[in-house]
Design an enzyme around this catalytic site. Structure first.
Site, mmCIF file in Angstrom:
data_model
loop_
_atom_site.group_PDB
_atom_site.id
_atom_site.type_symbol
_atom_site.label_atom_id
_atom_site.label_comp_id
_atom_site.label_asym_id
_atom_site.label_seq_id
_atom_site.Cartn_x
_atom_site.Cartn_y
_atom_site.Cartn_z
ATOM 1 N N HIS A 75 0.874 -1.177 0.000
ATOM 2 C CA HIS A 75 0.000 0.000 0.000
ATOM 3 C C HIS A 75 0.918 1.236 0.000
ATOM 4 O O HIS A 75 2.035 1.184 0.532
ATOM 5 C CB HIS A 75 -0.830 -0.046 1.278
ATOM 6 C CG HIS A 75 -1.896 0.993 1.399
ATOM 7 N ND1 HIS A 75 -1.625 2.294 1.764
ATOM 8 C CD2 HIS A 75 -3.244 0.924 1.231
ATOM 9 C CE1 HIS A 75 -2.767 2.973 1.806
ATOM 10 N NE2 HIS A 75 -3.760 2.171 1.483
ATOM 11 N N ASP A 101 2.920 -4.677 8.126
ATOM 12 C CA ASP A 101 1.710 -3.873 7.977
ATOM 13 C C ASP A 101 0.528 -4.840 8.051
ATOM 14 O O ASP A 101 0.207 -5.535 7.085
ATOM 15 C CB ASP A 101 1.759 -3.138 6.630
ATOM 16 C CG ASP A 101 0.464 -2.407 6.326
ATOM 17 O OD1 ASP A 101 -0.478 -2.472 7.155
ATOM 18 O OD2 ASP A 101 0.385 -1.778 5.255
ATOM 19 N N GLN A 138 -4.799 -5.292 6.965
ATOM 20 C CA GLN A 138 -5.856 -6.202 6.514
ATOM 21 C C GLN A 138 -5.858 -7.490 7.312
ATOM 22 O O GLN A 138 -6.914 -8.106 7.488
ATOM 23 C CB GLN A 138 -5.684 -6.535 5.019
ATOM 24 C CG GLN A 138 -5.740 -5.336 4.096
ATOM 25 C CD GLN A 138 -7.125 -4.717 4.010
ATOM 26 O OE1 GLN A 138 -8.140 -5.377 4.204
ATOM 27 N NE2 GLN A 138 -7.193 -3.420 3.719
ATOM 28 N N LYS A 189 -10.523 -0.326 10.327
ATOM 29 C CA LYS A 189 -10.733 -1.557 9.541
ATOM 30 C C LYS A 189 -11.108 -2.725 10.450
ATOM 31 O O LYS A 189 -11.540 -3.766 9.985
ATOM 32 C CB LYS A 189 -9.459 -1.899 8.764
ATOM 33 C CG LYS A 189 -9.133 -0.861 7.683
ATOM 34 C CD LYS A 189 -8.038 -1.358 6.789
ATOM 35 C CE LYS A 189 -7.310 -0.253 6.078
ATOM 36 N NZ LYS A 189 -8.015 0.262 4.915
ATOM 37 N N CYS A 206 -4.713 2.194 -3.787
ATOM 38 C CA CYS A 206 -3.474 2.719 -3.176
ATOM 39 C C CYS A 206 -2.304 1.761 -3.367
ATOM 40 O O CYS A 206 -1.427 1.656 -2.509
ATOM 41 C CB CYS A 206 -3.655 3.023 -1.695
ATOM 42 S SG CYS A 206 -4.792 4.356 -1.396
HETATM 43 C C1 LIG Z 1 -2.503 -2.887 3.674
HETATM 44 C C2 LIG Z 1 -2.806 -1.483 4.094
HETATM 45 N N1 LIG Z 1 -1.837 -0.732 4.631
HETATM 46 C C3 LIG Z 1 -2.057 0.528 5.029
HETATM 47 C C4 LIG Z 1 -3.288 1.096 4.893
HETATM 48 C C5 LIG Z 1 -3.485 2.498 5.342
HETATM 49 O O1 LIG Z 1 -4.467 2.564 6.322
HETATM 50 P P1 LIG Z 1 -4.914 3.992 6.889
HETATM 51 O O2 LIG Z 1 -5.341 4.793 5.708
HETATM 52 O O3 LIG Z 1 -6.020 3.669 7.829
HETATM 53 O O4 LIG Z 1 -3.730 4.557 7.565
HETATM 54 C C6 LIG Z 1 -4.325 0.372 4.305
HETATM 55 C C7 LIG Z 1 -5.639 0.977 4.043
HETATM 56 O O5 LIG Z 1 -6.306 0.660 3.078
HETATM 57 C C8 LIG Z 1 -4.084 -0.957 3.920
HETATM 58 O O6 LIG Z 1 -5.052 -1.721 3.394
#
Ligand SMILES: Cc1ncc(COP(=O)(O)O)c(C=O)c1O
Length: 403
Positions: free
Chosen positions: A118, A197, A200, A223, A361
């Site tokens: 992401h 990270d 998900q 999430k 993203c």
């Molecule tokens: C795998 C992953 N990393 C990071 C993020 C970023 O999350 P946030 O926008 O809540 O900081 C997301 C959000 O879609 C994500 O799916």
């Protein structure tokens, strides 16, 4: 089959006059009544600021805020001193980047990420590249969506200081074997740090963070059926206690004079300013809710729905799926040779079905597949077979209209 739809008040609403079929949990999850109630009660019953007040309500809300930290620590099998409240996963990664990494890496040191990250796990490292001249190396993704682990092994070098990888891909649902990836890094050099990270992953599985072999683990509350504005950074205490603050201000200091300021120990050192008190309490309530359902039940339920959806989708011609390996979470990503992804999403919207379209993203991953984006259907604990049936029927309608 488990049916939790009734626990989520949003599903009393229709969308575009149709039953609301929500298949965008990967972007953000809907909130159970219990989370909404916990936040309302904290505001209505004893709202005040935390940590500083000697009066009863301030002490009560401080206890609730800290109890949320304990619940989260307990849920993920880590120590509560290692749980830092941030705004979201993005802020958690930036915190590590600007605190631990900025103070421990220098020009020419290498950070390894993957082609499926992401943007939240790409851009903070690019900013650091500008600031201190680190080198960014990328583990390629194979055509089935899995990571190319042979290339990963070749990327490790005596300059590697950090590996930062996504646990489950938000765009194509691939589950990475993060334990193995951590193990490979640590075997190559025990000094290499690993960030996972888990944005998900925490949603779909039971996660025992202390079993991942990593040094930092990040995710967002929104999430995980909690509110927006709250995220988590877990870090090993031995690292956290030697990290400088990310932001300065109230609540993170011990003493301040104009000559010198001393800082609190973690986690307070990293929670500058008034925290997202109500949101932390809401995330604690989300954990209570998930515990009452059981993460392994949620995981099994989503797997069943995923298989049911994939079976039904195989009857629709002209779909190309991305992330086709067996190691998958309940996230389906596809394009159709009979219609543009945005047109498909607009027709689904008219049928009351919410899916996500675009690059999710993950622009570098879309570039690897040579596409602009996909249609993504991501499942949560509240989805049921009716959601899948409506989704399939709506997709068939889109095909009729666009072919
Ligand atoms: C795998 C992953 N990393 C990071 C993020 C970023 O999350 P946030 O926008 O809540 O900081 C997301 C959000 O879609 C994500 O799916």
């Amino acid at each position: 089959m488990m049916d939790l739809r009734k626990d989520f008040p949003i599903f009393q609403n229709s969308m575009n006059g149709k039953r609301f079929t929500y298949l965008d949990t990967g972007a953000s999850a809907q909130k159970p009544q219990k989370v909404i109630d916990s936040m309302n009660q904290a505001i209505v019953n004893n709202y005040s600021n935390i940590h500083r007040g000697l009066y009863n309500f301030s002490q009560l809300i401080t206890e609730q805020y800290e109890a949320a930290r304990s619940k989260i620590a307990d849920f993920f099998a880590v120590n509560e001193k290692e749980i830092i409240f941030t705004r979201n996963a993005t802020e958690s990664i930036n915190l590590v980047a600007q605190s631990w990494v900025r103070n421990n890496l220098s020009q020419g040191d290498e950070i390894i990420i993957t082609q499926m990250e992401h943007h939240a796990n790409i851009v903070p490292w690019q900013i650091l590249r500008e600031q201190i001249g680190i080198v960014l190396k990328i583990i390629p993704v194979l055509d089935n969506g899995e990571l190319d682990l042979d290339s990963y092994k070749n990327l490790l070098s005596d300059k590697t200081k950090l590996v930062s990888i996504v646990h489950i891909s938000n765009s194509i649902g691939i589950v990475n074997d993060v334990r193995n990836i951590s193990k490979i890094a640590k075997k190559f050099n025990p000094e290499i740090k690993v960030i996972i990270d888990g944005s998900q992953a925490v949603v779909h599985n039971v996660i025992n963070i202390s079993d991942m072999g990593c040094d930092f683990y990040v995710f967002s509350g929104h999430k995980l059926y909690g509110p927006t504005g709250i995220g988590i950074l877990w870090g090993k205490y031995s690292l956290l206690e030697n990290m400088p603050p990310y932001q300065g201000g109230g609540d993170m200091i011990e003493t301040v004079t104009f000559e010198k300021t001393t800082f609190q120990k973690p986690p307070a050192r990293f929670e500058a300013g008034t925290s997202a008190i109500i949101e932390a309490i809401g995330l604690g309530a989300a954990i209570d809710y998930l515990k009452s359902i059981g993460m392994s039940n949620i995981s099994a339920h989503e797997k069943e729905l995923y298989n049911y959806a994939m079976d039904s989708l195989s009857n629709i011609d002209g779909l190309k799926f991305y992330g086709t390996s067996e190691n998958k979470a309940a996230i389906i990503s596809f394009c159709a040779d009979w219609g543009h992804i945005s047109d498909i999403a607009m027709i689904l919207d008219q049928c009351g079905v919410a899916v996500r379209t675009g690059h999710h993203c993950c622009m570098p991953l879309m570039e690897k597949f040579g596409i602009e984006g996909t249609v993504r259907a991501s499942f949560g604990c509240y989805n049921n077979k009716e959601d899948v049936d409506i989704f399939i029927k709506s997709l068939e309608k889109a095909k009729d209209m666009l072919s």
